[in-house]
Scaffold this motif. Sequence first.
Motif, PDB file in Angstrom:
ATOM      1  N   PHE A   1      -6.083  55.715   7.380  1.00  0.00           N
ATOM      2  CA  PHE A   1      -5.045  54.925   8.042  1.00  0.00           C
ATOM      3  C   PHE A   1      -3.758  55.737   8.212  1.00  0.00           C
ATOM      4  CE2 PHE A   1      -1.424  51.982   7.805  1.00  0.00           C
ATOM      5  CZ  PHE A   1      -1.719  51.134   8.856  1.00  0.00           C
ATOM      6  N   GLU A   2      -3.433  56.559   7.212  1.00  0.00           N
ATOM      7  CA  GLU A   2      -2.144  57.271   7.228  1.00  0.00           C
ATOM      8  C   GLU A   2      -2.008  58.223   8.413  1.00  0.00           C
ATOM      9  OE1 GLU A   2      -2.303  58.841   3.285  1.00  0.00           O
ATOM     10  OE2 GLU A   2      -1.324  57.093   2.388  1.00  0.00           O
ATOM     11  N   PRO A   3      -2.999  59.075   8.703  1.00  0.00           N
ATOM     12  CA  PRO A   3      -2.850  59.902   9.903  1.00  0.00           C
ATOM     13  C   PRO A   3      -2.884  59.088  11.195  1.00  0.00           C
ATOM     14  CG  PRO A   3      -5.011  60.243   8.897  1.00  0.00           C
ATOM     15  CD  PRO A   3      -4.200  59.445   7.935  1.00  0.00           C
ATOM     16  N   ALA A   4      -3.681  58.013  11.221  1.00  0.00           N
ATOM     17  CA  ALA A   4      -3.727  57.175  12.422  1.00  0.00           C
ATOM     18  C   ALA A   4      -2.360  56.552  12.692  1.00  0.00           C
ATOM     19  CB  ALA A   4      -4.785  56.076  12.259  1.00  0.00           C
ATOM     20  N   ARG A   5      -1.690  56.124  11.627  1.00  0.00           N
ATOM     21  CA  ARG A   5      -0.363  55.494  11.785  1.00  0.00           C
ATOM     22  C   ARG A   5       0.635  56.456  12.428  1.00  0.00           C
ATOM     23  NH1 ARG A   5       2.125  51.224   8.825  1.00  0.00           N
ATOM     24  NH2 ARG A   5       3.844  50.500  10.114  1.00  0.00           N
ATOM     25  N   LEU A   6       0.426  57.750  12.225  1.00  0.00           N
ATOM     26  CA  LEU A   6       1.332  58.750  12.777  1.00  0.00           C
ATOM     27  C   LEU A   6       0.797  59.373  14.066  1.00  0.00           C
ATOM     28  CD1 LEU A   6       2.441  60.353   9.419  1.00  0.00           C
ATOM     29  CD2 LEU A   6       3.868  59.061  11.003  1.00  0.00           C
ATOM     30  N   GLY A   7      -0.246  58.757  14.636  1.00  0.00           N
ATOM     31  CA  GLY A   7      -0.701  59.159  15.950  1.00  0.00           C
ATOM     32  C   GLY A   7      -1.536  60.415  15.997  1.00  0.00           C
ATOM     33  N   ALA A   8      -2.239  60.743  14.933  1.00  0.00           N
ATOM     34  CA  ALA A   8      -3.156  61.877  14.947  1.00  0.00           C
ATOM     35  C   ALA A   8      -4.541  61.408  15.387  1.00  0.00           C
ATOM     36  CB  ALA A   8      -3.238  62.518  13.566  1.00  0.00           C
ATOM     37  N   ALA A   9      -5.280  62.299  16.038  1.00  0.00           N
ATOM     38  CA  ALA A   9      -6.688  62.026  16.309  1.00  0.00           C
ATOM     39  C   ALA A   9      -7.454  62.233  15.007  1.00  0.00           C
ATOM     40  CB  ALA A   9      -7.201  62.963  17.394  1.00  0.00           C
ATOM     41  N   VAL A  10      -8.134  61.203  14.519  1.00  0.00           N
ATOM     42  CA  VAL A  10      -8.716  61.194  13.178  1.00  0.00           C
ATOM     43  C   VAL A  10     -10.218  61.461  13.240  1.00  0.00           C
ATOM     44  CG1 VAL A  10      -9.076  59.829  11.087  1.00  0.00           C
ATOM     45  CG2 VAL A  10      -6.956  59.570  12.400  1.00  0.00           C
ATOM     46  N   VAL A  11     -10.662  62.353  12.360  1.00  0.00           N
ATOM     47  CA  VAL A  11     -12.085  62.661  12.218  1.00  0.00           C
ATOM     48  C   VAL A  11     -12.426  62.585  10.735  1.00  0.00           C
ATOM     49  CG1 VAL A  11     -13.901  64.358  12.641  1.00  0.00           C
ATOM     50  CG2 VAL A  11     -11.932  64.244  14.186  1.00  0.00           C
ATOM     51  N   PHE A  12     -13.551  61.956  10.397  1.00  0.00           N
ATOM     52  CA  PHE A  12     -14.008  61.962   9.005  1.00  0.00           C
ATOM     53  C   PHE A  12     -15.517  62.049   8.961  1.00  0.00           C
ATOM     54  CE2 PHE A  12     -12.568  57.503   9.938  1.00  0.00           C
ATOM     55  CZ  PHE A  12     -13.816  56.914  10.119  1.00  0.00           C
ATOM     56  N   GLY A  13     -16.019  62.379   7.770  1.00  0.00           N
ATOM     57  CA  GLY A  13     -17.447  62.561   7.569  1.00  0.00           C
ATOM     58  C   GLY A  13     -18.177  61.254   7.281  1.00  0.00           C
ATOM     59  N   PRO A  14     -19.440  61.337   6.863  1.00  0.00           N
ATOM     60  CA  PRO A  14     -20.250  60.129   6.665  1.00  0.00           C
ATOM     61  C   PRO A  14     -19.973  59.375   5.374  1.00  0.00           C
ATOM     62  CG  PRO A  14     -21.531  62.098   6.163  1.00  0.00           C
ATOM     63  CD  PRO A  14     -20.210  62.582   6.679  1.00  0.00           C
ATOM     64  N   TYR A  15     -19.260  60.014   4.410  1.00  0.00           N
ATOM     65  CA  TYR A  15     -19.119  59.406   3.087  1.00  0.00           C
ATOM     66  C   TYR A  15     -17.737  58.780   2.933  1.00  0.00           C
ATOM     67  CZ  TYR A  15     -23.134  62.454   2.447  1.00  0.00           C
ATOM     68  OH  TYR A  15     -24.340  63.089   2.603  1.00  0.00           O
ATOM     69  N   MET A  16     -17.560  57.596   3.524  1.00  0.00           N
ATOM     70  CA  MET A  16     -16.276  56.880   3.473  1.00  0.00           C
ATOM     71  C   MET A  16     -16.422  55.590   2.678  1.00  0.00           C
ATOM     72  SD  MET A  16     -13.883  58.623   4.965  1.00  0.00           S
ATOM     73  CE  MET A  16     -12.612  57.447   5.461  1.00  0.00           C
ATOM     74  N   ASP A  17     -17.115  55.684   1.536  1.00  0.00           N
ATOM     75  CA  ASP A  17     -17.418  54.489   0.743  1.00  0.00           C
ATOM     76  C   ASP A  17     -16.178  53.780   0.226  1.00  0.00           C
ATOM     77  OD1 ASP A  17     -19.931  55.428   1.197  1.00  0.00           O
ATOM     78  OD2 ASP A  17     -20.392  55.925  -0.889  1.00  0.00           O
TER      79      ASP A  17
ATOM     80  N   LEU B   1     -11.773  68.043  21.115  1.00  0.00           N
ATOM     81  CA  LEU B   1     -10.420  67.494  21.177  1.00  0.00           C
ATOM     82  C   LEU B   1      -9.399  68.569  21.544  1.00  0.00           C
ATOM     83  CD1 LEU B   1     -10.604  65.154  18.059  1.00  0.00           C
ATOM     84  CD2 LEU B   1     -10.246  64.401  20.419  1.00  0.00           C
ATOM     85  N   LEU B   2      -9.535  69.737  20.947  1.00  0.00           N
ATOM     86  CA  LEU B   2      -8.571  70.807  21.237  1.00  0.00           C
ATOM     87  C   LEU B   2      -8.732  71.343  22.662  1.00  0.00           C
ATOM     88  CD1 LEU B   2      -8.559  72.867  17.900  1.00  0.00           C
ATOM     89  CD2 LEU B   2      -6.907  71.155  18.684  1.00  0.00           C
ATOM     90  N   ALA B   3      -9.929  71.232  23.221  1.00  0.00           N
ATOM     91  CA  ALA B   3     -10.182  71.780  24.558  1.00  0.00           C
ATOM     92  C   ALA B   3      -9.772  70.821  25.673  1.00  0.00           C
ATOM     93  CB  ALA B   3     -11.663  72.131  24.702  1.00  0.00           C
ATOM     94  N   ASP B   4      -9.685  69.533  25.381  1.00  0.00           N
ATOM     95  CA  ASP B   4      -9.432  68.522  26.419  1.00  0.00           C
ATOM     96  C   ASP B   4      -8.165  67.740  26.085  1.00  0.00           C
ATOM     97  OD1 ASP B   4      -9.436  66.356  28.162  1.00  0.00           O
ATOM     98  OD2 ASP B   4     -11.619  66.122  28.108  1.00  0.00           O
ATOM     99  N   ARG B   5      -7.054  68.093  26.712  1.00  0.00           N
ATOM    100  CA  ARG B   5      -5.782  67.439  26.395  1.00  0.00           C
ATOM    101  C   ARG B   5      -5.802  65.947  26.695  1.00  0.00           C
ATOM    102  NH1 ARG B   5      -0.702  71.014  26.556  1.00  0.00           N
ATOM    103  NH2 ARG B   5      -1.536  73.079  26.089  1.00  0.00           N
ATOM    104  N   THR B   6      -6.515  65.559  27.755  1.00  0.00           N
ATOM    105  CA  THR B   6      -6.583  64.133  28.102  1.00  0.00           C
ATOM    106  C   THR B   6      -7.331  63.349  27.036  1.00  0.00           C
ATOM    107  OG1 THR B   6      -6.536  64.678  30.461  1.00  0.00           O
ATOM    108  CG2 THR B   6      -7.328  62.482  29.848  1.00  0.00           C
ATOM    109  N   ALA B   7      -8.459  63.885  26.598  1.00  0.00           N
ATOM    110  CA  ALA B   7      -9.231  63.216  25.540  1.00  0.00           C
ATOM    111  C   ALA B   7      -8.445  63.168  24.241  1.00  0.00           C
ATOM    112  CB  ALA B   7     -10.565  63.930  25.336  1.00  0.00           C
ATOM    113  N   LEU B   8      -7.715  64.240  23.940  1.00  0.00           N
ATOM    114  CA  LEU B   8      -6.907  64.272  22.727  1.00  0.00           C
ATOM    115  C   LEU B   8      -5.811  63.221  22.778  1.00  0.00           C
ATOM    116  CD1 LEU B   8      -6.058  65.515  20.047  1.00  0.00           C
ATOM    117  CD2 LEU B   8      -4.803  67.273  21.315  1.00  0.00           C
ATOM    118  N   ALA B   9      -5.115  63.122  23.918  1.00  0.00           N
ATOM    119  CA  ALA B   9      -4.043  62.120  24.052  1.00  0.00           C
ATOM    120  C   ALA B   9      -4.617  60.708  23.930  1.00  0.00           C
ATOM    121  CB  ALA B   9      -3.335  62.296  25.392  1.00  0.00           C
ATOM    122  N   ARG B  10      -5.798  60.475  24.494  1.00  0.00           N
ATOM    123  CA  ARG B  10      -6.421  59.154  24.424  1.00  0.00           C
ATOM    124  C   ARG B  10      -6.785  58.808  22.982  1.00  0.00           C
ATOM    125  NH1 ARG B  10      -9.602  59.920  28.415  1.00  0.00           N
ATOM    126  NH2 ARG B  10     -11.415  60.676  27.225  1.00  0.00           N
TER     127      ARG B  10
END
Length: 427
Positions: A334-350, A381-390
């Motif tokens: 939640f913390e990076p999302a709140r600051l407008g970062a594009a968030v990526v995480f792995g499968p283990y988010m228990d 994400l780094l290659a596509d500025r439009t996708a990153l902004a979205r």
Amino acid sequence: MIFCLYRALTILGGPLICLHLKRRMARGKEDPKRFGERLGRPGLPRPDGRLVWLHGASVGETLSLLPLVERLAARPGWRVLVTSGTVTSAQMMAERLPKGALHQYIPVDRPAWVEAFLDHWRPDLVLWAESDFWPNMLDAIRRRRLPLVLVQGRVSAKSFAGWQQAKGFIGRMLSAFDLCLGQTPEDARRLAALGARRTQCLGNLKMASQPLPADDAELERLHSLVAERPLWLAASTHAGEEALAARVHQHMVQRFPDLLTIIVPRHPHRGADIAAELMAMGVTASLRSSGGEIPPGTSVYVADTMGELGLFYRLCPVVFVGKSLLAKGGQNPFEPARLGAAVVFGPYMDNFPAMAPAMVAAGAAQQVADEADLIRAVSALLADRTALARARTAARAWAEGEAGVLDQIMGAVTPLLEQAEKADAHP
């Protein structure tokens, strides 16, 4: 039976407990200047008036309580005490608590120390975070008939299965709570199955937290240092994930020659070891603790400092959330999302069983399966500025839409505040 045995061991084992605490202090895990607080000796006088006491085990739990602390501190006639059990959480509270709120270390769960703590502070209401259950403390609160609410209640599937083997023990502890608020509906269900009297799910309080702070001048300085370099952040990493981030860097640098990878380890004291590990892999790494500069030629910047995640969440457009690919459980997305970062995480988010899939469904995060999938996601994400902004816009919008949980939790706590106020008015 289990409770009686536990109580006897904590009474008779005083010398061993003290020895254990001293060994912890020698390793920097106890505060020598405030060691008495761990033995139930107050470090501060009790303020006049009504007192609400909030307890969280460590940094994550106490940070999640801060929105409640701020609301309660603003309520006329009330003072706020926050306790935790770690040195890092005490340091964080010294920086983040609102004016008038106090911090103390929670006493170790030995009956005499618990009673001394309660005799001194005499709380009118107690709010307990997550699952840091201490049998003697909760039993003493129950016997004193202090109003007690569990907030952010969390019971993992593994813990639930374990507690099923000791239902009388956990049921006795949960009977102390007037209300148990689960982080998710499943947490609330498990708490009820283990013996909690009243359970609800009003949402995750971590979604009500203010954005992590950052020094604006330092942020501007770092922006000037990284200039136009493509960069991404591996945040709150655990052992093994730093080497993984370096391998991701080595792969992506073929496509992005000026790539900068920033790593913020979950435990900053590991910084020097991490840098040595990366250098052995042939990656040029530098430590923030060595002066804050990003020397020319740096491939990986290890930010081994406390309390600066907010700075790097603002600096980096793409954030991988650690403890989710190799280590298990996940850190707070939640913390990076709140600051407008594009968030990526792995499968283990228990640790975030409701939040993680909700973010993915809303387009506020991507979940990757493995190292190769992480390379693909970050590169895209780094290659596509439009996708990153979205992706960044979706993350911020989702986070802001979830931030109303604080009002609901305050609504559940307010009747107990009013009850204490009436008791004061009509003793």
